[in-house]
Design a protein around this motif. Structure first.
Motif, PDB file in Angstrom:
ATOM      1  N   SER A 252       0.799  -1.164   0.233  1.00  0.00           N
ATOM      2  CA  SER A 252       0.011   0.032  -0.015  1.00  0.00           C
ATOM      3  C   SER A 252       0.978   1.196  -0.008  1.00  0.00           C
ATOM      4  CB  SER A 252      -0.918  -0.009   1.147  1.00  0.00           C
ATOM      5  OG  SER A 252      -1.586  -0.862   1.134  1.00  0.00           O
ATOM      6  N   HIS A 325      -5.792   6.819  -8.674  1.00  0.00           N
ATOM      7  CA  HIS A 325      -5.512   5.786  -9.854  1.00  0.00           C
ATOM      8  C   HIS A 325      -4.360   6.197 -10.870  1.00  0.00           C
ATOM      9  CE1 HIS A 325      -9.093   3.424  -9.646  1.00  0.00           C
ATOM     10  NE2 HIS A 325     -10.177   4.376  -9.222  1.00  0.00           N
ATOM     11  N   TRP A 328      -1.362   4.995  -8.823  1.00  0.00           N
ATOM     12  CA  TRP A 328      -1.526   3.427  -9.228  1.00  0.00           C
ATOM     13  C   TRP A 328      -0.795   2.976 -10.504  1.00  0.00           C
ATOM     14  CZ3 TRP A 328      -2.769  -0.480 -12.173  1.00  0.00           C
ATOM     15  CH2 TRP A 328      -2.961  -1.749 -11.749  1.00  0.00           C
ATOM     16  N   ASP A 329      -1.392   3.641 -11.342  1.00  0.00           N
ATOM     17  CA  ASP A 329      -0.931   3.454 -12.911  1.00  0.00           C
ATOM     18  C   ASP A 329       0.937   3.404 -12.965  1.00  0.00           C
ATOM     19  OD1 ASP A 329      -3.311   3.075 -14.027  1.00  0.00           O
ATOM     20  OD2 ASP A 329      -3.424   4.944 -14.615  1.00  0.00           O
ATOM     21  N   HIS A 332       2.474   0.907 -10.515  1.00  0.00           N
ATOM     22  CA  HIS A 332       2.260  -0.472 -11.150  1.00  0.00           C
ATOM     23  C   HIS A 332       3.266  -0.603 -12.142  1.00  0.00           C
ATOM     24  CE1 HIS A 332       0.362  -3.653 -13.758  1.00  0.00           C
ATOM     25  NE2 HIS A 332       0.059  -4.106 -12.462  1.00  0.00           N
ATOM     26  N   LEU A 342      -1.112  -4.186  -5.245  1.00  0.00           N
ATOM     27  CA  LEU A 342      -0.819  -2.910  -4.961  1.00  0.00           C
ATOM     28  C   LEU A 342      -2.084  -1.994  -4.728  1.00  0.00           C
ATOM     29  CD1 LEU A 342       1.193  -0.361  -5.185  1.00  0.00           C
ATOM     30  CD2 LEU A 342       0.480  -0.045  -7.464  1.00  0.00           C
ATOM     31  N   ASP A 343      -2.043  -1.145  -3.918  1.00  0.00           N
ATOM     32  CA  ASP A 343      -3.292  -0.243  -3.598  1.00  0.00           C
ATOM     33  C   ASP A 343      -2.546   1.079  -3.226  1.00  0.00           C
ATOM     34  OD1 ASP A 343      -4.161   0.309  -0.560  1.00  0.00           O
ATOM     35  OD2 ASP A 343      -3.112  -1.700  -0.880  1.00  0.00           O
ATOM     36  N   VAL A 344      -3.419   2.137  -3.564  1.00  0.00           N
ATOM     37  CA  VAL A 344      -2.985   3.811  -3.315  1.00  0.00           C
ATOM     38  C   VAL A 344      -3.798   4.353  -2.547  1.00  0.00           C
ATOM     39  CG1 VAL A 344      -2.142   5.664  -4.373  1.00  0.00           C
ATOM     40  CG2 VAL A 344      -1.418   3.764  -5.628  1.00  0.00           C
ATOM     41  N   ASP A 358      -6.958   0.576  -6.544  1.00  0.00           N
ATOM     42  CA  ASP A 358      -6.521  -0.875  -6.520  1.00  0.00           C
ATOM     43  C   ASP A 358      -6.375  -1.157  -7.711  1.00  0.00           C
ATOM     44  OD1 ASP A 358      -9.029  -1.392  -6.740  1.00  0.00           O
ATOM     45  OD2 ASP A 358      -9.406  -2.653  -5.057  1.00  0.00           O
TER      46      ASP A 358
END
Length: 363
Positions: A252, A325, A328-329, A332, A342-344, A358
């Motif tokens: 996270s 998001h 996250w991109d 990732h 993975l989550d942000v 996520d």
């Protein structure tokens, strides 16, 4: 044989120095002899002692001063004289804070305090309230506390205060009371060691945060033990690239709005001196995902991400989720090909979750 560098020395925030000066001045106001040292309580609960370097003022408005020691951190306020004047206030007023020479005043929304308030952040205010209440036998005194910093207005020109809408001087800062020495290699090394420890412990879930508020909020959200926490700071790249080669089952990422915006825009070094949020790109992101007419144009003119977020919140537009998001991109992609869940998490300054992702942005 390779020589091991000595550990970097920690220092004290302007908030800690102001707290010590306030307590010393309050004791003089109560008729005590000016103390050579005072102890204060940090947010962690630890008590630490400060030396006072100077006294001035009058019996009705004594002033005490502490010289800031930032340790081995290249802080522009290292060696600055932090002064605090304390005078009796109106009965029932509690502790009122004022900005003296060299301390700024807030003029824009989006900061932890509203426009018009002295730039004395919430944690230093809480530390000063604690110190004066402790010294007053557990009762909060009615006093006016004025904080000043010698040459603060000149020093502030070397900061982002003007861009943030803080005019007239520096901010009184600190969330822990302690200045962590800033060394890229040392900090990244500590990140790597934190990942190594988590892997050795067999932890399934690790949380890396940009700062103290997001770390505590993320830990509380997931109920994680301290060993699962990584002090990422500004070094998102140092963390993600290391985990790419030393994967953990779940990661996270937690951070504030501005830093997560920069990560989502491809910045892996999130320090303010080495990366800037692109407000035009942020406005485009909002426009692409259904922002009301006119809102993207307003976002583009905002001087800070915090102000843009406040603006979009007033329009009930979920900018925090879009930021999460996009972050996250980038994270990732940087982790690829490691198989890491993975989550942000994006938090505001109060530790409220304002964005979560996520997975990639929906088309």
């Amino acid at each position: 044989m390779k020589q091991t560098a000595p550990p970097l020395r920690r220092g004290w925030t302007t908030g800690s120095c102001a707290t010590a000066a306030a307590k010393a001045a309050w004791l003089v106001l109560q008729g005590h002899e000016p103390p050579a040292t005072v102890w204060i309580t940090l947010p962690s609960g630890k008590n630490v002692t400060f030396s006072l370097c100077q006294y001035s003022g009058t019996p009705d408005a004594p002033c005490a001063a502490v010289i800031k020691d930032a340790g081995d951190d290249p802080d522009i306020t290292h060696g600055a004289m932090v002064r605090c004047t304390v005078r009796a206030g109106v009965a029932g007023s509690g502790i009122v804070f004022k900005a003296g020479p060299g301390v700024g005043t807030i003029t824009r929304p989006g900061l932890p305090l509203p426009p018009g308030e002295p730039a004395i952040n919430p944690t230093p205010r809480a530390m000063i309230r604690t110190a004066l209440t402790q010294a007053n036998h557990g009762l909060t005194p009615d006093v006016e506390v004025t904080i000043s910093i010698d040459n603060g207005q000149e020093l502030a020109q070397r900061t982002l205060n003007g861009r943030l809408g803080i005019v007239g001087g520096l901010s009184i800062l600190g969330t822990t009371g302690i200045v962590m020495p800033f060394s890229c290699s040392a900090w990244i090394e500590s990140i790597h060691r934190g990942v190594d420890v988590a892997r050795a412990e067999g932890l399934h879930h690790v949380l890396a945060a940009t700062g103290n508020v997001s770390e505590k909020a993320g830990q509380a959200l997931y109920g994680l033990p301290d060993v699962a926490l990584i002090e990422m700071g500004d070094f998102a790249g140092g963390l993600l690239k290391y985990i790419r080669h030393h994967p953990v089952p779940r990661l996270s990422l937690a951070g504030g709005i501005a830093k997560m915006t920069k990560l989502g825009q491809g910045c892996l070094d999130l320090h303010s001196s080495r990366s800037r949020a692109d407000m035009f790109a942020l406005a485009q992101l909002a426009a692409q995902h259904g922002a009301p007419d006119g809102l993207p144009g307003l976002i583009q003119t905002c001087p800070t991400v915090a102000e843009a977020f406040l603006l979009t919140s007033n329009h009930n537009f979920p900018l925090g989720n879009l930021i999460a998001h996009k972050a996250w991109d980038v994270a990732h992609h940087t982790l690829h090909p490691a198989a890491v869940e993975l989550d942000v998490l994006v938090f505001d300054r109060a530790g409220t979750l304002v964005g979560k992702a996520d997975g990639p942005l929906p088309l």
